[in-house]
Design an enzyme around this catalytic site. Sequence first.
Site, mmCIF file in Angstrom:
data_model
loop_
_atom_site.group_PDB
_atom_site.id
_atom_site.type_symbol
_atom_site.label_atom_id
_atom_site.label_comp_id
_atom_site.label_asym_id
_atom_site.label_seq_id
_atom_site.Cartn_x
_atom_site.Cartn_y
_atom_site.Cartn_z
ATOM 1 N N ARG A 178 0.768 -1.166 0.217
ATOM 2 C CA ARG A 178 0.084 -0.028 -0.057
ATOM 3 C C ARG A 178 1.002 1.158 0.051
ATOM 4 O O ARG A 178 1.897 1.482 0.725
ATOM 5 C CB ARG A 178 -0.825 0.204 1.302
ATOM 6 C CG ARG A 178 -2.069 0.891 1.194
ATOM 7 C CD ARG A 178 -2.630 0.989 2.557
ATOM 8 N NE ARG A 178 -3.043 -0.064 3.344
ATOM 9 C CZ ARG A 178 -3.004 -0.248 4.369
ATOM 10 N NH1 ARG A 178 -2.957 0.782 5.293
ATOM 11 N NH2 ARG A 178 -3.163 -1.489 5.142
ATOM 12 N N SER B 172 -8.132 0.105 0.014
ATOM 13 C CA SER B 172 -9.035 0.094 1.145
ATOM 14 C C SER B 172 -9.693 1.139 1.776
ATOM 15 O O SER B 172 -10.573 1.665 0.873
ATOM 16 C CB SER B 172 -8.231 -0.602 2.202
ATOM 17 O OG SER B 172 -8.993 -1.230 3.376
ATOM 18 N N HIS B 173 -9.499 1.369 2.991
ATOM 19 C CA HIS B 173 -10.063 2.547 3.547
ATOM 20 C C HIS B 173 -9.329 3.738 3.522
ATOM 21 O O HIS B 173 -9.452 4.888 4.146
ATOM 22 C CB HIS B 173 -10.596 2.371 4.961
ATOM 23 C CG HIS B 173 -9.316 1.678 6.078
ATOM 24 N ND1 HIS B 173 -8.867 0.695 5.884
ATOM 25 C CD2 HIS B 173 -8.818 2.759 6.581
ATOM 26 C CE1 HIS B 173 -7.964 0.792 6.766
ATOM 27 N NE2 HIS B 173 -7.802 1.961 7.156
ATOM 28 N N LYS C 144 -4.130 -6.458 -2.373
ATOM 29 C CA LYS C 144 -4.189 -7.467 -1.122
ATOM 30 C C LYS C 144 -4.256 -9.008 -2.073
ATOM 31 O O LYS C 144 -4.853 -9.073 -2.951
ATOM 32 C CB LYS C 144 -5.682 -7.392 -0.678
ATOM 33 C CG LYS C 144 -5.729 -6.273 0.202
ATOM 34 C CD LYS C 144 -7.097 -6.078 0.778
ATOM 35 C CE LYS C 144 -6.930 -4.750 1.859
ATOM 36 N NZ LYS C 144 -8.440 -4.519 2.584
ATOM 37 N N ASP D 185 -16.733 0.278 4.135
ATOM 38 C CA ASP D 185 -15.372 1.135 3.780
ATOM 39 C C ASP D 185 -14.971 0.865 2.120
ATOM 40 O O ASP D 185 -15.953 0.451 1.451
ATOM 41 C CB ASP D 185 -14.275 0.469 4.732
ATOM 42 C CG ASP D 185 -13.566 -0.786 4.023
ATOM 43 O OD1 ASP D 185 -14.414 -1.644 3.349
ATOM 44 O OD2 ASP D 185 -12.303 -1.130 4.237
ATOM 45 N N ASP E 34 -13.449 -0.626 0.261
ATOM 46 C CA ASP E 34 -13.295 -1.878 -0.696
ATOM 47 C C ASP E 34 -14.112 -3.005 -0.213
ATOM 48 O O ASP E 34 -14.041 -4.161 -0.432
ATOM 49 C CB ASP E 34 -11.904 -2.358 -0.783
ATOM 50 C CG ASP E 34 -11.365 -2.883 0.517
ATOM 51 O OD1 ASP E 34 -11.613 -2.498 1.461
ATOM 52 O OD2 ASP E 34 -10.399 -3.900 0.397
ATOM 53 N N ASP F 13 -14.848 -4.447 2.755
ATOM 54 C CA ASP F 13 -14.479 -5.572 3.526
ATOM 55 C C ASP F 13 -14.343 -5.235 5.027
ATOM 56 O O ASP F 13 -14.342 -6.088 6.039
ATOM 57 C CB ASP F 13 -13.012 -6.376 3.258
ATOM 58 C CG ASP F 13 -11.908 -5.203 3.664
ATOM 59 O OD1 ASP F 13 -12.120 -4.031 4.039
ATOM 60 O OD2 ASP F 13 -10.585 -5.514 3.379
ATOM 61 N N ARG F 14 -15.012 -4.140 5.425
ATOM 62 C CA ARG F 14 -15.271 -3.629 6.690
ATOM 63 C C ARG F 14 -16.676 -2.866 6.950
ATOM 64 O O ARG F 14 -17.203 -2.185 5.930
ATOM 65 C CB ARG F 14 -14.276 -2.598 7.352
ATOM 66 C CG ARG F 14 -12.862 -3.166 7.066
ATOM 67 C CD ARG F 14 -11.946 -2.214 8.000
ATOM 68 N NE ARG F 14 -12.053 -0.956 7.565
ATOM 69 C CZ ARG F 14 -11.352 0.184 8.401
ATOM 70 N NH1 ARG F 14 -10.787 -0.304 9.567
ATOM 71 N NH2 ARG F 14 -11.776 1.306 7.985
ATOM 72 N N HIS G 161 -13.806 -5.515 10.396
ATOM 73 C CA HIS G 161 -13.644 -7.012 9.583
ATOM 74 C C HIS G 161 -14.390 -7.595 10.350
ATOM 75 O O HIS G 161 -14.031 -8.248 11.556
ATOM 76 C CB HIS G 161 -12.191 -7.195 9.518
ATOM 77 C CG HIS G 161 -11.134 -6.383 8.902
ATOM 78 N ND1 HIS G 161 -11.320 -6.292 7.535
ATOM 79 C CD2 HIS G 161 -10.281 -5.364 9.047
ATOM 80 C CE1 HIS G 161 -10.421 -5.650 6.827
ATOM 81 N NE2 HIS G 161 -10.059 -4.846 7.848
#
Length: 460
Positions: A16, A104-105, A114, A237, A239, A241-242, A324
């Site tokens: 990242r 992501s976030h 990822k 978030d 992407d 996943d949260r 998550h």
Amino acid sequence: MTHRFDPTALREYDVRGIVGRTLGPADAHALGRGFATRVRRAGGTRIAVGYDGRVSSPELEAALVEGLTASGVDVVRIGLGPTPMLYYAEAELEVDAGVQVTGSHNPADYNGFKMVLRHRPFFGTDIQDLARLAEAGDWEEGAGEVTSADVFEDYVQRLVAGDTRGAYRIGWDPGNGAAGPAITRLVQLLPGEHHVIHAEVDGTFPNHHPDPTVEANLSDLKRLVAEKQLDFGLAFDGDGDRVGAIDGEGRVIWGDQLLSILAEPVLAAMPGATIIADVKASGMLFDRVAELGGVPVMWKTGHSLIKTKMRETDAPLAGEMSGHIFFAHDWYGFDDAQYAAVRLIDAVHRSGRSMTELRTAMPALCTTPEMRFQVDEARKFVVVDQVLARLRGDGANVNDTDGARVTTADGWWLLRASNTQDVLVARAEAKDRAALDRLVAAIDDQLARSGLRRGEQVAH
């Protein structure tokens, strides 16, 4: 041909960086060469690739695919979607691994990757190995083929394949992230009445930052729930996943509180099962799991670490304060905010109470938000080791699973080093305000004894 990554881009759980500064197409290409090499040397031949809604994602995805094929693996492109859709593709398609291009976030100028290899997270020393391969130019050669697979509808249908009972009036906010289209389609398949805002994928995030763990980012959702008098609201978030949630009164339901709701039907179906939460989770959660007949396990923060521990313990459910949520019960073991949302709706229905009633019934505890403080990368783990040594010398009740989690008569406090940033993370939970102040003072004292002070907090 060799390549050198910016070392700050090689994180514990993913790659990242800031696009144009610490991450760019050349890095994506080199990552593709290295990851394909690892996959081939593990006997694999095909990799699924997806990407999120960030402005830089298409360019990075194209460079990644070029790198993967140049090292001789075939690529199956699944296109734009949330990270869990890539995990789903890796689980269901005839592929050996998967890569998601995602920031992501993180803020809009970030992006990253990822990875998953044979249904297991690719992290830690695996990621450092990609740098070693790149610097040595130790890459396989070849000419892989590129095909496409449209898994979107199969993925959304799989989200609702279980018993999805409970017709509620729900607000949804994907925050202009990659989950928007999936949520728009998902609510068409769910019973009840649904109101979706900020569903258009826009990598500039024009409405608010897509991180549901920061309460300020939930203001639009709170307004929606209040104006339409909805039962509760769900946020996602960048992407997907949260997950975050609020009740009908606009109160936030944090990750550990969500897990306490989700655990009940899982433990009804699997009595005595292990439920995992990270070290930042409330003592209330661990008590609740034990009360329900489950085995609570406190584990290290980090989605890759949690997934690995789930495999070790055969845990059907796990979660982190960061939102998550991982289901292995009737699911694949990966973190999927869309699936967690479906299971949450079902869990509320099975409880026989409203989300607001469930939130009201939770123990009233005084907690700090997650406090994050800048510390030199070289010092952060040293400071935690110093704190642990002093605590042990003082005979404190300390759990060192991930940093120092200290239990006292007032409650508990935590100090740990982030695996992804040059920060120390602290949190405390107590029975009342005075007790909380004492716990925070204890954190300050330990930092001072290591020559630090909390100072200004830094953003995620």
